[in-house]
Design a protein around this motif. Structure first.
Motif, PDB file in Angstrom:
ATOM      1  N   ASN A   1      -3.313  10.010  -5.965  1.00  0.00           N
ATOM      2  CA  ASN A   1      -3.595   9.009  -4.954  1.00  0.00           C
ATOM      3  C   ASN A   1      -4.957   9.236  -4.302  1.00  0.00           C
ATOM      4  O   ASN A   1      -5.764   8.302  -4.158  1.00  0.00           O
ATOM      5  CB  ASN A   1      -2.487   9.037  -3.891  1.00  0.00           C
ATOM      6  CG  ASN A   1      -2.558   7.870  -2.932  1.00  0.00           C
ATOM      7  OD1 ASN A   1      -3.408   7.827  -2.041  1.00  0.00           O
ATOM      8  ND2 ASN A   1      -1.627   6.924  -3.088  1.00  0.00           N
TER       9      ASN A   1
ATOM     10  N   HIS B   1      -7.733   4.739 -11.489  1.00  0.00           N
ATOM     11  CA  HIS B   1      -7.043   5.988 -11.855  1.00  0.00           C
ATOM     12  C   HIS B   1      -7.947   6.849 -12.738  1.00  0.00           C
ATOM     13  O   HIS B   1      -8.679   6.349 -13.595  1.00  0.00           O
ATOM     14  CB  HIS B   1      -5.739   5.665 -12.595  1.00  0.00           C
ATOM     15  CG  HIS B   1      -5.084   6.871 -13.180  1.00  0.00           C
ATOM     16  ND1 HIS B   1      -5.199   7.204 -14.510  1.00  0.00           N
ATOM     17  CD2 HIS B   1      -4.320   7.836 -12.599  1.00  0.00           C
ATOM     18  CE1 HIS B   1      -4.520   8.320 -14.747  1.00  0.00           C
ATOM     19  NE2 HIS B   1      -3.975   8.716 -13.595  1.00  0.00           N
TER      20      HIS B   1
ATOM     21  N   LYS C   1      -1.239  -1.056  -6.001  1.00  0.00           N
ATOM     22  CA  LYS C   1      -1.068  -0.780  -7.441  1.00  0.00           C
ATOM     23  C   LYS C   1      -2.244  -1.269  -8.285  1.00  0.00           C
ATOM     24  O   LYS C   1      -2.735  -0.520  -9.137  1.00  0.00           O
ATOM     25  CB  LYS C   1       0.223  -1.440  -7.925  1.00  0.00           C
ATOM     26  CG  LYS C   1       0.582  -1.133  -9.376  1.00  0.00           C
ATOM     27  CD  LYS C   1       0.993   0.327  -9.540  1.00  0.00           C
ATOM     28  CE  LYS C   1       1.709   0.574 -10.871  1.00  0.00           C
ATOM     29  NZ  LYS C   1       1.012   0.170 -12.058  1.00  0.00           N
TER      30      LYS C   1
ATOM     31  N   PHE D   1      -5.115   1.096  -7.740  1.00  0.00           N
ATOM     32  CA  PHE D   1      -4.803   2.422  -8.302  1.00  0.00           C
ATOM     33  C   PHE D   1      -4.973   2.407  -9.828  1.00  0.00           C
ATOM     34  O   PHE D   1      -5.577   3.315 -10.406  1.00  0.00           O
ATOM     35  CB  PHE D   1      -3.367   2.815  -7.939  1.00  0.00           C
ATOM     36  CG  PHE D   1      -2.948   4.136  -8.532  1.00  0.00           C
ATOM     37  CD1 PHE D   1      -3.279   5.340  -7.919  1.00  0.00           C
ATOM     38  CD2 PHE D   1      -2.211   4.172  -9.711  1.00  0.00           C
ATOM     39  CE1 PHE D   1      -2.893   6.544  -8.475  1.00  0.00           C
ATOM     40  CE2 PHE D   1      -1.815   5.368 -10.264  1.00  0.00           C
ATOM     41  CZ  PHE D   1      -2.162   6.574  -9.652  1.00  0.00           C
TER      42      PHE D   1
ATOM     43  N   GLN E   1       1.332   6.451  -8.109  1.00  0.00           N
ATOM     44  CA  GLN E   1       0.748   6.238  -6.778  1.00  0.00           C
ATOM     45  C   GLN E   1       1.255   7.234  -5.742  1.00  0.00           C
ATOM     46  O   GLN E   1       0.536   7.568  -4.804  1.00  0.00           O
ATOM     47  CB  GLN E   1       1.080   4.815  -6.275  1.00  0.00           C
ATOM     48  CG  GLN E   1       0.229   3.716  -6.880  1.00  0.00           C
ATOM     49  CD  GLN E   1       0.696   2.357  -6.412  1.00  0.00           C
ATOM     50  OE1 GLN E   1       1.538   1.736  -7.063  1.00  0.00           O
ATOM     51  NE2 GLN E   1       0.170   1.867  -5.293  1.00  0.00           N
ATOM     52  N   TYR E   2       2.457   7.691  -5.908  1.00  0.00           N
ATOM     53  CA  TYR E   2       3.041   8.611  -4.922  1.00  0.00           C
ATOM     54  C   TYR E   2       2.555  10.053  -5.110  1.00  0.00           C
ATOM     55  O   TYR E   2       2.716  10.866  -4.199  1.00  0.00           O
ATOM     56  CB  TYR E   2       4.565   8.586  -5.005  1.00  0.00           C
ATOM     57  CG  TYR E   2       5.171   7.307  -4.483  1.00  0.00           C
ATOM     58  CD1 TYR E   2       5.369   7.118  -3.115  1.00  0.00           C
ATOM     59  CD2 TYR E   2       5.548   6.284  -5.340  1.00  0.00           C
ATOM     60  CE1 TYR E   2       5.938   5.956  -2.610  1.00  0.00           C
ATOM     61  CE2 TYR E   2       6.109   5.110  -4.855  1.00  0.00           C
ATOM     62  CZ  TYR E   2       6.301   4.942  -3.486  1.00  0.00           C
ATOM     63  OH  TYR E   2       6.859   3.776  -2.983  1.00  0.00           O
TER      64      TYR E   2
ATOM     65  N   SER F   1       0.858  -1.182   0.000  1.00  0.00           N
ATOM     66  CA  SER F   1       0.000   0.000   0.000  1.00  0.00           C
ATOM     67  C   SER F   1       0.895   1.234   0.000  1.00  0.00           C
ATOM     68  O   SER F   1       1.854   1.319   0.769  1.00  0.00           O
ATOM     69  CB  SER F   1      -0.905  -0.015   1.243  1.00  0.00           C
ATOM     70  OG  SER F   1      -1.704  -1.180   1.237  1.00  0.00           O
TER      71      SER F   1
END
Length: 228
Positions: free
Chosen positions: A206, A192, A185, A188, A200-201, A177
């Protein structure tokens, strides 16, 4: 009794011939004296008529030349006027096109300026990230509130966009996570939202992806009060 004879009767044949010749010559002289007189008058008359006609012919030719010259001058004047009119119309058209182009460019600049003025500026912190995410969610029809997002962010990552869980079952399965709302992932990627960075960061990406997933599973990120 002898007959009375006229003078002619006493003339010999030769004398008669001579007399005939004289008569012929006289008639010829008379004819000559008459004919030259008439011929002279006729010649003078013809000369006078030619002389009188010559100025008329000259005058007619001169008038024709004057008329042609006037026609040429009028044609040249008309051509010059037409050229000036065409140039004036072309100049007016070019001016109108230039003004229209300038107006369009000015309107585009003004529109861009207004859009830039309306475009919100988000702070590069948790408050700014949440607010930017909420604007994207509103545009995409994803439900959620500032408070709903904030409480879940604080529980999942304490507001650290680089947070990563390396110890739970997801991490053990190779999909830890990550980020503000600790999303894995596969989730996400599935949730998305186009227009956000596929990372993701990235804090905004996010929040939006996690909120989209929560809306699909729980109705809204506001309804999430624990690990999800």
């Amino acid at each position: 009794m002898p007959k009375h004879r006229t003078a002619g009767q006493y003339l010999t044949k030769s004398q008669k011939i001579s007399m005939a010749g004289v008569g012929v010559l006289g008639a010829a002289a008379l004819a000559v004296s008459v004919v030259p007189g008439n011929a002279s008058e006729t010649s003078q008359s013809a000369t006078t008529e030619v002389a009188a006609a010559a100025p008329v012919a000259f005058t007619v030719n001169k008038d024709v030349q004057t008329t042609v010259a006037k026609q040429h001058a009028a044609a040249a004047k008309d051509a010059d006027a037409a050229a000036k009119k065409a140039k004036a119309e072309a100049d007016a058209k070019a001016k109108a096109e230039a003004e229209a182009k300038a107006k369009k460019e000015r309107e585009q600049k003004e529109a861009a300026s207004r859009a830039a003025a309306r475009k919100p500026v988000y702070a590069n912190n948790l408050d700014g990230w949440i607010r930017q995410a909420l604007d994207i969610m509103k545009r995409e029809g994803i439900p959620g509130t500032y408070n709903g997002i904030y409480k879940n962010v604080m529980r999942e990552s304490s507001g650290n966009p680089n947070a990563i869980n390396n110890w739970d079952i997801n991490a053990q399965n190779g999909v830890p996570s990550i980020g503000l709302l600790q999303i894995i992932k596969p989730t996400f990627d599935a949730y998305h939202v186009d227009g956000t960075e596929h990372n993701q960061y990235n804090p905004v990406s996010n929040i939006v992806a996690a909120s989209n997933y929560a809306a699909d599973r729980y109705g809204s990120i506001d309804n999430v009060n624990s690990a999800y």
